[in-house]
Enzyme design. Structure first.
Site, PDB file in Angstrom:
ATOM      1  CE  LYS A 114      -1.376   2.566   3.138  1.00 56.77           C
ATOM      2  NZ  LYS A 114      -1.726   3.097   4.447  1.00 56.77           N
ATOM      3  CG  ASP A 132      -6.878   4.063   3.047  1.00 55.60           C
ATOM      4  OD1 ASP A 132      -7.951   3.725   2.484  1.00 55.60           O
ATOM      5  OD2 ASP A 132      -6.645   5.230   3.393  1.00 55.60           O
TER       6      ASP A 132
END
Ligand code: SF4
Length: 210
Positions: A114, A132
């Protein structure tokens, strides 16, 4: 999907990363620090951290206890302080360059898929969708993903559904949508133009959770 994208454009026409940074390594460290905390708290501590240690060289030589002292407000700070120092050391050894190389970036301490996505998208304009907590929640509520999907599955599904030239923009928009509109608790369903396509709405209204 078009209805969702149009609404995101209406709400957030010029979405931007809300982490403050002036150098690429500052962004990388800020994103790493943002795990399980808010961008607001990260901005508060990184302002102090990067003022006190303005170069990679300064950061790599900083005492871990001093870094901990500065970032303790953001949680898991023992681990994160160690990562800051280790990242600075690795980048110092790499002539302070963070290359456009996902493998290199993902190997940095505390940096995962991420964080690499956010960095590559923001610094190198690579089309990426970083998933997220906000992106995951919103995707599930809007049935862009299933409730049991993990972040990898959600990312793949979003990449299939969203045109590639919109990946980075939509990522930012979904983060902002989740942060300010479709919040985990008390989402703004009564003023949401996606109400009719969101079958999570009743659950979220009555239970406050996705
Ligand atoms: Fe989120 Fe509510 Fe809108 Fe559904 S209706 S997307 S839960 S704000």
């Amino acid at each position: 999907m078009n209805k969702i994208l149009s609404y995101l454009d209406e709400l957030f026409p010029n979405p931007k990363c809300e982490l403050n940074y002036t150098k690429d390594y500052e962004l990388l460290i800020a994103v790493m620090l943002s795990a399980q905390t808010t961008d607001k708290k990260v901005n508060k501590v990184t302002e102090i951290l990067f003022n006190k240690y303005p170069t990679i060289n300064d950061l790599k030589d900083a005492k871990i206890t001093d870094i901990e002292d500065i970032i303790k407000e953001i949680g898991t700070y023992h681990k994160k302080a160690k990562f800051v120092k280790e990242i600075a050391q690795i980048l110092y050894n790499n002539n302070e360059i963070i290359p456009k190389d996902r493998k290199f970036i993902e190997k940095l301490p505390g940096v995962g898929h991420k964080t690499a996505n956010v960095f590559l998208s923001e610094i190198y304009n690579e089309p990426c969708i970083a998933v997220d907590t906000h992106v995951a929640r919103v995707s599930k509520r809007l049935h862009l993903a299933n409730s049991h999907d993990d972040v990898v599955k959600i990312e793949k599904k979003l990449m299939k559904k969203i045109p590639k030239d919109r990946w980075s923009k939509t990522h930012h928009q979904l983060v902002l949508f989740g942060r300010y509109h479709c919040k985990a608790i008390n989402p703004n369903c009564t003023n949401c133009k996606l109400y009719d396509i969101c079958i999570e709405k009743k659950k979220t209204i009555f239970k406050g959770e996705p």
